[in-house]
Design an enzyme around this catalytic site. Sequence first.
Site, PDB file in Angstrom:
ATOM      1  N   PHE B 222       0.821  -1.229   0.000  1.00  0.00           N
ATOM      2  CA  PHE B 222       0.000   0.000   0.000  1.00  0.00           C
ATOM      3  C   PHE B 222       0.849   1.270   0.000  1.00  0.00           C
ATOM      4  O   PHE B 222       0.375   2.338   0.378  1.00  0.00           O
ATOM      5  CB  PHE B 222      -0.986   0.015   1.182  1.00  0.00           C
ATOM      6  CG  PHE B 222      -1.727  -1.278   1.375  1.00  0.00           C
ATOM      7  CD1 PHE B 222      -2.610  -1.726   0.405  1.00  0.00           C
ATOM      8  CD2 PHE B 222      -1.516  -2.063   2.497  1.00  0.00           C
ATOM      9  CE1 PHE B 222      -3.277  -2.937   0.553  1.00  0.00           C
ATOM     10  CE2 PHE B 222      -2.184  -3.281   2.659  1.00  0.00           C
ATOM     11  CZ  PHE B 222      -3.064  -3.713   1.693  1.00  0.00           C
ATOM     12  N   GLU B 226       7.536   1.153   0.315  1.00  0.00           N
ATOM     13  CA  GLU B 226       8.255   1.743  -0.817  1.00  0.00           C
ATOM     14  C   GLU B 226       9.603   2.267  -0.327  1.00  0.00           C
ATOM     15  O   GLU B 226      10.633   1.711  -0.655  1.00  0.00           O
ATOM     16  CB  GLU B 226       7.412   2.855  -1.458  1.00  0.00           C
ATOM     17  CG  GLU B 226       8.035   3.343  -2.766  1.00  0.00           C
ATOM     18  CD  GLU B 226       7.169   4.341  -3.516  1.00  0.00           C
ATOM     19  OE1 GLU B 226       5.956   4.423  -3.243  1.00  0.00           O
ATOM     20  OE2 GLU B 226       7.711   5.060  -4.372  1.00  0.00           O
ATOM     21  N   ARG B 304       2.311  15.496  -6.143  1.00  0.00           N
ATOM     22  CA  ARG B 304       1.061  14.907  -6.632  1.00  0.00           C
ATOM     23  C   ARG B 304      -0.147  15.667  -6.074  1.00  0.00           C
ATOM     24  O   ARG B 304      -1.164  15.806  -6.763  1.00  0.00           O
ATOM     25  CB  ARG B 304       0.985  13.417  -6.290  1.00  0.00           C
ATOM     26  CG  ARG B 304      -0.188  12.700  -6.948  1.00  0.00           C
ATOM     27  CD  ARG B 304      -0.074  11.191  -6.855  1.00  0.00           C
ATOM     28  NE  ARG B 304       0.786  10.617  -7.868  1.00  0.00           N
ATOM     29  CZ  ARG B 304       0.373  10.220  -9.087  1.00  0.00           C
ATOM     30  NH1 ARG B 304      -0.894  10.312  -9.433  1.00  0.00           N
ATOM     31  NH2 ARG B 304       1.227   9.724  -9.946  1.00  0.00           N
ATOM     32  N   PHE B 338      -1.133   8.814  -2.575  1.00  0.00           N
ATOM     33  CA  PHE B 338       0.133   9.549  -2.646  1.00  0.00           C
ATOM     34  C   PHE B 338      -0.081  11.054  -2.764  1.00  0.00           C
ATOM     35  O   PHE B 338       0.421  11.701  -3.684  1.00  0.00           O
ATOM     36  CB  PHE B 338       0.907   9.018  -3.878  1.00  0.00           C
ATOM     37  CG  PHE B 338       2.399   9.179  -3.833  1.00  0.00           C
ATOM     38  CD1 PHE B 338       3.189   8.330  -3.107  1.00  0.00           C
ATOM     39  CD2 PHE B 338       3.030  10.188  -4.565  1.00  0.00           C
ATOM     40  CE1 PHE B 338       4.570   8.450  -3.107  1.00  0.00           C
ATOM     41  CE2 PHE B 338       4.419  10.329  -4.562  1.00  0.00           C
ATOM     42  CZ  PHE B 338       5.183   9.453  -3.835  1.00  0.00           C
ATOM     43  N   GLU B 703      -4.515   2.680  -7.190  1.00  0.00           N
ATOM     44  CA  GLU B 703      -4.791   3.787  -6.278  1.00  0.00           C
ATOM     45  C   GLU B 703      -6.165   4.449  -6.429  1.00  0.00           C
ATOM     46  O   GLU B 703      -6.802   4.778  -5.424  1.00  0.00           O
ATOM     47  CB  GLU B 703      -3.702   4.858  -6.433  1.00  0.00           C
ATOM     48  CG  GLU B 703      -2.372   4.432  -5.865  1.00  0.00           C
ATOM     49  CD  GLU B 703      -1.246   5.326  -6.345  1.00  0.00           C
ATOM     50  OE1 GLU B 703      -0.756   6.114  -5.526  1.00  0.00           O
ATOM     51  OE2 GLU B 703      -0.865   5.239  -7.522  1.00  0.00           O
TER      52      GLU B 703
END
Lengths: 186, 749
Positions: B222, B226, B304, B338, B703
């Site tokens: 999720f 990362e 973003r 994000f 997403e």
Amino acid sequence: MPDTAPPSPVAVAPVLITLQLNGEPTSVAVPPHWTLLELLRYGLGLTGTKQGCDKGDCGTCTVRIDGEPQLACLTLALEVRDRHVETVEGLGVGGEPHPLQEAFARVGAAQCGFCTPGMLMSASAYVDNLTLQDDPVVRREDIAAALAGNLCRCTGYTKILQAVEEVAQVVLDRQREIEESTAEEP
Amino acid sequence: MKPQDPLLHVLGQSVYVDDLPEPAGMLHAAVFGSPIAHGLLRGLDVRQARAIPGVVAIVTAADVPGRNQIGGMVQDEPLLADGAVHFVGQPVACVVATSREAAHRGVAALTADIDELPGVFEPREAHRLGQLIIPSRTMARGDVDAALATAAVVVRGQTRTGSQEHLYLETQGALAVPEEGGRVRIVSSTQAPTAVQRAVAGVLGVGMHDVEVDVTRLGGGFGGKEDQATPWAALAGLAAWLLRAPVKLVLSREDDMRMTGKRHPYDADYAMGLTGDGDIVAWQVEFFQNAGASADLSPAVLERSLLHATASYGIANVRAIGHCCRTNLPPFTAFRGFGGPQAMFVMESALDHAARVLGVDRSVLQQRNLTRTGDVQPCGMPIRSDNAVRTFEQVISQFGFAAKQREIAAFNAANRRFKRGAALMPVCFGISFTTTFLNQASALVHVYTDGSIAVSTGAVEMGQGVNAKIQAAVAGVFGVADARVRLESTNTARAANTSPTAASSGADLNAAAAAQAARAIAERLKSHAAALLECPESAVALADGRVTAHGAATEWTFEKLAQAAYFARVSLSAQAHYATPGILFNRATESGVAFAYHVFGTALTEVTLDALLGTYTIDRVSCVHDVGTSLRRDIDRGQVEGGIVQGVGWMTMEEVVYRDGKLQSANLGTYKVPDILAAPALDVAWLEEPNAPSHVTGKAVGEPPLMYGIGAYFALLNAVRAAGVAADGMLEAPMTPERALLLLCGERP
């Protein structure tokens, strides 16, 4: 360089216990402070049962003890002496996957797969306890109640409900067939 | 039961890091995290810990042979604290022992000498103090000041959104094994194998080729694995390197929740200008992002947010400002969406505000302003689709929105204690890494002489089904059954310089690369078959597991052809590289084509609130989702359903609470995620689009559905208002039952 010291032996002597494990009589030496989850994963090499929180909150370590779904992380290993412990590794029947395993894989109820073993053990207890006499209908509320202790972060639960519902319906239908064929006999 | 992973999952045979067979002499590591949010680290008392039976070593910053630095975008994150601590849980030392238990006992026996300094926990305060991770950014288009000055209606306000714990059910972990010649092999639960490889090589002071990272699968990611998987892999790698022994480090749930970053909390200021008819003419938004103690991915997350500042709406005059605020909390990180969800919440809150002022339903303003072909995004990228409008209209007609609203109004008129509410939530989400260079992938495909096929890519399987999609794409090229294609683990020795599996783009990028490699081999095979069959190459095809010539099956099965090609010394392996064409985002000018395309969709959420207790049920979420011509809609459905429930969780019951930098919601007893009883009923419908742009595996789906969850917040707000409460203050998420009750009591929560 790091400080190094020789490893020391475990202070508490293990206790030898016997239990039924997935239908097989098993004897194993258990450090008395171990949980059932530690026994399964470290002592018996059965890593299908997962450690998710170690506090009884997430349900990933669900196994069945004498048929009842229980949390292996909150059960002391010594408590299962002479009892029957079933894990996901023993869920299949005669080398074939359990119908729930087949349904979970087919409908996509297992995504990352980490909650799946525990989810299956809760679901299998629900399905095995279905009887036509007690309750002839499959209800999503009942399934949800049976799975309420198992968290899943991937699926949103819809496909899990669908898989269990399908199998539960088959189980009740089969019971109904048996009942009807018995009733037809003179 | 074809697909590899689901079958292994249900049989309990899937191996995660903690399930790997333990190599001989393996040691266990546990991490001592700072108990203080901010301070000067004077020293560490290791005497008691060292005396604990089984404790082998206590590793600190002083033991790092290379650079004590694992920062990705910005080099501001030490692996182990050195001289100062910046958040509670920041790794200070790593205890290595012969058992996990001994390692944890060792951690419990450590004490750090820290001179406490004042901590900063709120992004607005950090902004005031000038504690910014990167210079503030502005993305603007048109003339927002003039448009605000002349707008018939202007609403101004503030919003807050909370954090969210990823709660991947498999906690962070890694197993590091030293190998011959100074090499280290690391099995890591990471979405970013190359990030781990780079960090470990840096920490050890060796080349990246001396570090092999292997990932079979993740028990959920999720976004939480990362950048945040790196410290644990690096600590395991460091300990294994120093002790010349295999070392496993798997975080306990509480350590994982305390030590790792989560979704960024955002504060925001907004100003929206509208015409009297409700057309948005100006949008100004200023984001105060709580980035935590180090950069992690925060600048990209903020980027973003800026790119999604206008959410699903077409607005000509826009100014979006973003501040990346350094605080004394764990480094907040990637989480599904994000930065997009945070931006969309601000927009929907402003629309709520404007709808109250104009006296119309929020859905009227939503529908009037939906973005369509020809609109231009704040970065200058044109919108090339009317799917925002199409999905919105389809939800209204397919799920009977008008009838539901009448039904709800009648219910609310007839019930005093229980109030129902509904809300629509459109989503427009850009697909691609906004960091342009990450939009590349490579794949290695082998066909063996028995006709079986193996594929290695940079994609990490974490339950999203990327392996099954790549498998289907490659099987399609060779005209064989999916089951003949095996997806290998993600391994830095087979796929180098991988981009993280993130940004919903894992399948887009890696399936494209894999299909390209497969096509190269298929062309060679077809050429060889043409020679064997003495027919033109153009007449040869691979289908149903065999060679066809002029559309008719031949006696040449795929495996027979593979064998014959091998004997004729034809290469049966290919490596391919794919780079998304047509995208380029320029950070210097804050403009460019940031995305390959946008995914659209709309959801309708219905809720029932107990106006006496503040408790509620999220009854149903129905959506129309735009996934294009998907290879595996069954997998896509799972992504949509899971995303919705996770988004609903973020907006409702999931509340991350820090007090003086200490996490109060540090286990599942105090942090609630949706269980099966809390999950709404879900209706997922697809937008059918006959001339959809082609993508190898369909449009990205990871997403976008999460943001449907925002509808739950506004449906609850409507239900609160149906109880006769104005609820006209600052909107703050999540709408926990506690917050709903405070609103119902007329309190400002």
